[in-house]
Write an enzyme that holds these catalytic residues in place. Sequence first.
Site, PDB file in Angstrom:
ATOM      1  N   TYR A   1       0.815  -1.217   0.000  1.00 38.42           N
ATOM      2  CA  TYR A   1       0.000   0.000   0.000  1.00 38.42           C
ATOM      3  C   TYR A   1       0.849   1.269   0.000  1.00 38.42           C
ATOM      4  O   TYR A   1       0.329   2.369   0.097  1.00 38.42           O
ATOM      5  CB  TYR A   1      -0.932   0.016   1.222  1.00 38.42           C
ATOM      6  CG  TYR A   1      -2.128  -0.893   1.091  1.00 38.42           C
ATOM      7  CD1 TYR A   1      -2.004  -2.153   0.519  1.00 38.42           C
ATOM      8  CD2 TYR A   1      -3.377  -0.515   1.550  1.00 38.42           C
ATOM      9  CE1 TYR A   1      -3.087  -2.994   0.408  1.00 38.42           C
ATOM     10  CE2 TYR A   1      -4.466  -1.359   1.458  1.00 38.42           C
ATOM     11  CZ  TYR A   1      -4.315  -2.600   0.876  1.00 38.42           C
ATOM     12  OH  TYR A   1      -5.399  -3.440   0.777  1.00 38.42           O
TER      13      TYR A   1
ATOM     14  N   LYS B   1       4.156 -14.256   5.063  1.00 41.04           N
ATOM     15  CA  LYS B   1       4.245 -15.172   3.923  1.00 41.04           C
ATOM     16  C   LYS B   1       5.729 -15.324   3.557  1.00 41.04           C
ATOM     17  O   LYS B   1       6.134 -15.267   2.392  1.00 41.04           O
ATOM     18  CB  LYS B   1       3.428 -14.618   2.736  1.00 41.04           C
ATOM     19  CG  LYS B   1       3.236 -15.591   1.578  1.00 41.04           C
ATOM     20  CD  LYS B   1       2.372 -16.790   1.911  1.00 41.04           C
ATOM     21  CE  LYS B   1       2.227 -17.696   0.687  1.00 41.04           C
ATOM     22  NZ  LYS B   1       1.559 -18.981   1.018  1.00 41.04           N
TER      23      LYS B   1
ATOM     24  N   ASP C   1      -2.125 -17.753   4.613  1.00 34.92           N
ATOM     25  CA  ASP C   1      -3.201 -18.583   4.082  1.00 34.92           C
ATOM     26  C   ASP C   1      -3.722 -19.556   5.151  1.00 34.92           C
ATOM     27  O   ASP C   1      -4.927 -19.771   5.284  1.00 34.92           O
ATOM     28  CB  ASP C   1      -2.798 -19.306   2.793  1.00 34.92           C
ATOM     29  CG  ASP C   1      -1.338 -19.725   2.746  1.00 34.92           C
ATOM     30  OD1 ASP C   1      -0.584 -19.331   3.655  1.00 34.92           O
ATOM     31  OD2 ASP C   1      -0.944 -20.429   1.808  1.00 34.92           O
TER      32      ASP C   1
ATOM     33  N   ASP D   1      -5.251  -5.895   6.004  1.00 38.59           N
ATOM     34  CA  ASP D   1      -6.484  -5.409   5.392  1.00 38.59           C
ATOM     35  C   ASP D   1      -7.453  -6.570   5.189  1.00 38.59           C
ATOM     36  O   ASP D   1      -8.640  -6.487   5.525  1.00 38.59           O
ATOM     37  CB  ASP D   1      -6.137  -4.742   4.050  1.00 38.59           C
ATOM     38  CG  ASP D   1      -7.313  -3.960   3.468  1.00 38.59           C
ATOM     39  OD1 ASP D   1      -8.323  -3.781   4.176  1.00 38.59           O
ATOM     40  OD2 ASP D   1      -7.220  -3.529   2.312  1.00 38.59           O
TER      41      ASP D   1
END
Length: 337
Positions: free
Chosen positions: A127, A176, A209, A233
Amino acid sequence: MNPTQQNITVIRGDGIGPDIIDAATKILDKVGCNFNYEYADAGLMALENHGELLPQETLDLIAKNRVALKGPLTTPVGEGFTSINVSLRKQFKLYANLRPVLSFKGTKARYEDIDIITVRENTQGMYSGLGQVVSADGNEAEAVSVITRDGAERILVFAYELARREGRKKITAVHKANILKSTSGLFLKVAREVAARYPDIQSEEMIVDNCCMQLVMNPHQFDVIVTTNLFGDILSDLCAGLVGGLGMAPGANIGEDCAIFEAVHGSAPDIAGMNLANPTSVILASIQMLEYLDMADKAERIRAALKDVIESGDRTTRDLGGEHGTTEFTDAVLERL
């Protein structure tokens, strides 16, 4: 003006924003907050009145008062319009996005007894808006994600200090790093370093995930989640879904010396001005604002009143299974106060 009054910048917002913000300020007044509200425009209202989405006078007023309560804003879709929320976070260095979710009996939520806080880094990652390029032929697009050690450490320390202050037991750092070895890898490395400084708090790490799956299967294992911008988010909205949707979820954007509290849902222009909106999200945001201002006793009184209205089903809005409007719902909260 009373010299003891706290000035609050209020951005009523677009669509249902004015209705729900007015509900929240009535409740704040009723509980005896003695705030002085200074109103400012942003979003479509500002575009109409000032020719820009985020006028300089609005920025000046936020800078002056350092605390703002904000309704939902509409950023027109299309090129040339930057997200107003992203602009505000950058302008005031609001590095921490705080998204608590709490179960209320009486909602249509699938779970009970959920109490999770997502702490999202608010200014870096995907972002940051860096390196956004589309090739001349329109066939290729790219963007740059930037994570700094300082930025990661700041949000992680914020999360641990929050947990310690609120008596929270566990922090889950979500990443991740198995694939995004540079950016997410750095975040995870710093997360491990910061965790070692807080032996009184249980620390775990989870790939994003798997975290999504675990939140759906067994959300009660989570207490505080801390993560980077994009993952935060997504996960914070997933958490909102556990307690009945975005209408039940507030958000705080906190920096070193400035904070903006907001309803996190959209402006719902289809029901604007129809007295149908549930004001809970922005009432909860005003509770966050009171806690930030060390007015926890007033925050708790509002929370208890709100909880009683929703649990009893007294004059609740349609999304809560009732048949009433914003004003009736607000009146029910006001009566309990």
